[in-house]
Design a protein around this motif. Structure first.
Motif, mmCIF file in Angstrom:
data_model
loop_
_atom_site.group_PDB
_atom_site.id
_atom_site.type_symbol
_atom_site.label_atom_id
_atom_site.label_comp_id
_atom_site.label_asym_id
_atom_site.label_seq_id
_atom_site.Cartn_x
_atom_site.Cartn_y
_atom_site.Cartn_z
ATOM 1 N N GLY A 1 0.756 -1.116 0.005
ATOM 2 C CA GLY A 1 -0.039 0.046 -0.158
ATOM 3 C C GLY A 1 0.954 1.325 -0.049
ATOM 4 O O GLY A 1 0.657 2.267 -0.784
ATOM 5 N N LEU A 2 1.930 1.150 0.709
ATOM 6 C CA LEU A 2 2.897 2.571 0.802
ATOM 7 C C LEU A 2 3.677 2.587 -0.787
ATOM 8 O O LEU A 2 3.597 3.860 -0.975
ATOM 9 C CB LEU A 2 3.845 2.281 1.815
ATOM 10 C CG LEU A 2 4.963 3.103 2.209
ATOM 11 C CD1 LEU A 2 4.055 4.321 2.723
ATOM 12 C CD2 LEU A 2 6.096 2.803 3.066
ATOM 13 N N LEU A 3 3.867 1.722 -1.412
ATOM 14 C CA LEU A 3 4.524 1.772 -2.594
ATOM 15 C C LEU A 3 3.197 2.490 -3.611
ATOM 16 O O LEU A 3 3.526 3.436 -4.311
ATOM 17 C CB LEU A 3 4.759 0.352 -3.175
ATOM 18 C CG LEU A 3 5.240 0.389 -4.658
ATOM 19 C CD1 LEU A 3 6.271 1.249 -4.994
ATOM 20 C CD2 LEU A 3 5.593 -1.066 -5.361
ATOM 21 N N ALA A 4 2.137 2.102 -3.472
ATOM 22 C CA ALA A 4 0.963 2.658 -4.328
ATOM 23 C C ALA A 4 0.748 4.019 -3.805
ATOM 24 O O ALA A 4 0.577 4.882 -4.794
ATOM 25 C CB ALA A 4 -0.395 1.757 -3.893
ATOM 26 N N ALA A 5 0.651 4.240 -2.730
ATOM 27 C CA ALA A 5 0.761 5.815 -2.135
ATOM 28 C C ALA A 5 1.947 6.728 -2.705
ATOM 29 O O ALA A 5 1.466 7.878 -2.969
ATOM 30 C CB ALA A 5 0.513 5.700 -0.801
ATOM 31 N N TRP A 6 2.929 6.195 -2.708
ATOM 32 C CA TRP A 6 4.207 6.868 -2.969
ATOM 33 C C TRP A 6 4.075 7.236 -4.615
ATOM 34 O O TRP A 6 4.270 8.340 -4.949
ATOM 35 C CB TRP A 6 5.301 6.120 -2.666
ATOM 36 C CG TRP A 6 6.802 6.933 -2.877
ATOM 37 C CD1 TRP A 6 7.101 7.969 -2.136
ATOM 38 C CD2 TRP A 6 7.484 6.744 -3.972
ATOM 39 N NE1 TRP A 6 8.377 8.440 -2.696
ATOM 40 C CE2 TRP A 6 8.791 7.655 -3.710
ATOM 41 C CE3 TRP A 6 7.576 5.757 -5.099
ATOM 42 C CZ2 TRP A 6 9.601 7.913 -4.729
ATOM 43 C CZ3 TRP A 6 8.529 5.979 -6.052
ATOM 44 C CH2 TRP A 6 9.599 6.915 -5.750
ATOM 45 N N LEU A 7 3.649 6.180 -5.269
ATOM 46 C CA LEU A 7 3.563 6.438 -6.732
ATOM 47 C C LEU A 7 2.635 7.246 -7.258
ATOM 48 O O LEU A 7 2.545 7.949 -8.254
ATOM 49 C CB LEU A 7 3.169 4.964 -7.346
ATOM 50 C CG LEU A 7 4.778 4.162 -7.392
ATOM 51 C CD1 LEU A 7 4.284 2.734 -8.164
ATOM 52 C CD2 LEU A 7 5.672 4.848 -8.397
ATOM 53 N N ALA A 8 1.460 7.272 -6.342
ATOM 54 C CA ALA A 8 0.237 8.103 -6.780
ATOM 55 C C ALA A 8 0.723 9.472 -6.282
ATOM 56 O O ALA A 8 -0.008 10.543 -6.651
ATOM 57 C CB ALA A 8 -0.915 7.718 -5.821
ATOM 58 N N GLY A 9 1.720 9.942 -5.755
ATOM 59 C CA GLY A 9 2.212 11.287 -5.242
ATOM 60 C C GLY A 9 2.566 11.945 -6.447
ATOM 61 O O GLY A 9 2.808 13.358 -6.298
#
Length: 671
Positions: A223-231
């Motif tokens: 989830g953290l990877l997804a949130a970081w990429l969405a930034g």
């Protein structure tokens, strides 16, 4: 949302990664030797799931389009149809292939699956020292990971909604699309969960394995990877970086599969490489021009396996259990080689994906009304609970279900279920011990007022001899008593990591025994394992287990006691061996079935045997050994006459102990 990644866009490389994860899990459960760490495939699933689901949630929340009921309606359609089919099949097949005790455990699992808490059931079972071997033949054991995921997804949307709400309070109304994903909050939760997992590994390894708080960091990593990429767009990797991440990531995933074994402490820190590797591998394929590894993972054969990975994960374990079950052979069904079982698993999984998973994933197939889908999900959950309850009653009805199977198979189920010598697990209160209010009587006398002629002291490796000693003492007209405490090896000063109070128990017991008018003291314990535990845990600065064992014997000798040690039984490869060897004996019409070689046994026990030899030479202490009776042919017997003599890896059954009881005759009839 960055142009680098769209969570609505299909990623074939992720299906390829899923394929690797599910295949190694299947091979591991099929006992294929070169993937001893195949259990880490589940951790890859956790990362992938966390990445995809969090990405979808962030997309919807960023657009202001998220709805709780819509999210859970999609989870119902994704998870429940195939899961329901597997549970129903498992209970139906189990009613004719599982012995009563196994059927009861399957029913309990089905009930807990109905409300996604099977991980808690299996944690409690694993924590029960004398019931944990039931998991080896539990056909629904693998559902623990689904329970962890669904518990996580009950919490995650709420946390994300709260994070966005807090951000929106300081933002321009209606401008939620510009809100940044809660990367920092998720990172803090992930670190807290990882730290908790590491700490819990020392306190309760089963809890660290099965429970969400110790596993959440793996889902949060994705989830953290997804949130970081969405930034933002600038977080895309360049082609060289993507290639490096892909190679390093896949290496970190594959290395634990090959290197780890069933003795590797897991999860905790040991899960870090595979989790990091899965994240790097996903990141390597997140941009428009994916890495070489991502292109390799997108090859059609891998993608096809990845597409059916959910069904493959659901079906593989029940089928493996049933094809190897006692009932399968009891019905005279042919033995299927492992390769054949795996082929059947893949075939059934494809059918499940094609005719169960796919139709239900399409909204039109189940109706567009959200309430109907959620209502159906609630009905299915209740139905699982009801089915599980019915199956439990079937297993308890010995006059009904048990009659479907041959008596020898039912007996095998009882042998591996019953706890050996359970009536002699003694009162652990040191005060009660010193006052003589502990222990149980063996042999001719049941009166606590009679002075016993011998005492049996030790841990569960002493307790497993209770049935044999009781029978022989009764036959010889001799009285005795047993003081046994699970995990409490009879060595003064030894503090077992799993039960620290044993030190106080043994101090009280040895002091009590020293003052009694009983001359013959029989000591039995899990010697080699306890010595290893003492070394690995660092119990006591400079504590020498073997020296402490000799000092314990010397203490009893100074009190005027004749000390007799029991050498340990040969140790088996795992808890399934007694079950499989029992089946082998049944198939061979009572012929003996063998496990480890005599050489392997002597090598395993070499440290203890050296100490016993030294004590015999220096102090005249006697030892009793089951080795000749069990390993006289050069191979150590596990089962005979269609019955297993072992309950698990290193404990005899009550039946096995009674078959070996003549080993004690020189002691009980001695002067």
């Amino acid at each position: 949302m960055s142009a680098c990644e769209s969570f609505r866009q299909y990623r074939p490389d992720i299906d390829g990664l899923r394929a690797i994860a599910v295949v190694v899990v299947v091979l591991f459960h099929a006992d294929i030797g070169f993937v001893e760490g195949g259990y880490v495939g589940v951790d890859v699933f956790f990362v992938i799931s966390g990445y995809l689901i969090t990405g979808h949630l962030l997309t919807e929340m960023g657009r202001g389009a998220f709805a709780f009921w819509g999210f859970y309606e999609r989870r119902v359609r994704r998870i429940l149809p195939a899961l329901t089919a597997v549970v129903a099949f498992t209970l139906a097949a189990g009613s004719v292939l599982l012995v009563p005790g196994e059927l009861i455990e399957s029913g309990r699992a089905a009930r807990s699956i109905g409300y996604f808490s099977s991980n808690h059931l299996f944690w409690r079972t694993q924590s029960d020292y004398w019931n944990q071997n039931a998991l080896a033949v539990q056909p629904l054991l693998h559902t623990w990971s689904l329970a962890v995921e669904e518990q996580f997804y009950l919490v995650l949307p709420c946390l994300l909604v709260l994070a966005y709400w807090l951000r929106r309070r300081g933002d321009v109304p209606g401008n939620g699309i510009k809100l940044k994903p809660p990367v920092l909050e998720m990172a803090l939760l992930a670190v807290a969960s990882l730290v908790f997992s590491v700490v819990l590994m020392r306190l309760d390894a089963a809890a660290a394995f099965y429970l969400l708080p110790a596993r959440a960091w793996e889902l949060l990593a994705g989830g953290l990877l997804a949130a970081w990429l969405a930034g933002g767009r600038e977080r895309r990797a360049s082609v060289p970086v993507a290639n490096i991440c892909g190679f390093v990531g896949l290496l970190l995933v594959i290395a634990p599969i090959i290197i780890y074994t069933d003795t590797t402490p897991f999860p905790g820190v040991s899960a870090l490489p595979v989790v990091l590797g899965a994240c790097l591998t996903i990141y390597a394929g997140s941009c428009r021009k994916p890495s070489m590894i991502s292109r390799a993972l997108s090859l059609r054969p891998l993608v096809v396996v990845g597409l059916i990975s959910y069904s493959l994960y659901l079906w593989h374990w029940p089928l493996l259990v049933f094809f190897r079950s006692a009932g399968w052979y009891a019905w005279g069904l042919p033995e299927i080689p492992t390769a054949g079982i795996i082929a059947i698993v893949f075939g059934v999984s494809w059918l499940s994906w094609r005719w169960i998973e796919r139709p239900f994933r399409r909204k039109a197939a189940v109706g567009r009304r959200l309430r109907a889908t959620l209502g159906a999900g609630a009905v299915v959950s209740i139905a699982m609970f009801v089915m599980g309850s019915v199956v439990i009653e079937m297993g308890r009805d010995s006059s009904g279900h048990a009659r479907l199977l041959p008596e020898s198979v039912v007996q095998l189920g009882e042998d591996v279920r019953l706890v050996p010598g359970v009536r002699c697990e003694s009162n652990p209160d040191p005060v009660a011990i010193r006052e003589g209010a502990a222990g149980c009587r063996l042999g001719k006398s049941e009166s606590l007022a009679d002075v016993p002629e011998f005492l049996l002291l030790g841990d569960s490796h002493a307790r497993m001899w209770v049935a044999g000693l009781d029978r022989l003492a009764g036959e010889l007209g001799v009285s005795g008593a047993a003081f046994t405490y699970s995990s409490c090896t009879p060595v003064r000063g030894y503090i077992p990591p799993s039960r620290p109070e044993c030190a106080r128990i043994m101090d009280a017991l040895l002091d009590f025994v020293a003052m009694q008018p009983v001359r013959r003291i029989i000591l039995a314990g899990y010697w080699v394992d306890s010595a290893g535990a003492a070394r690995s845990s660092g119990v006591g600065s400079g504590f020498d287990f073997w020296a402490a064992m000799e000092q314990t014997a010397a203490f009893l000798r100074r009190a005027g006691k004749e000390v007799i040690f029991i050498e340990d039984v040969p140790e088996l490869a795992n808890d399934l061996v007694p079950y499989r060897k029992g089946i082998e004996s049944i198939k061979g019409r009572g012929q003996a079935a063998f496990g480890p070689s005599l050489k392997e046994h002597l090598s395993r026990q070499s440290a203890a045997l050296e100490v016993f030899e030294r004590m015999r030479e220096q102090s005249g202490i006697r030892t009793l050994s089951p080795t000749l009776a069990l390993c006289g042919t050069g191979r150590c017997m596990v089962a005979r006459d269609s019955r297993t003599w072992y309950r698990d890896t290193h404990h005899l059954t009550d039946y096995g102990a009674t078959q070996l009881r003549t080993m004690f005759q020189p002691v009980l009839v001695g002067n």
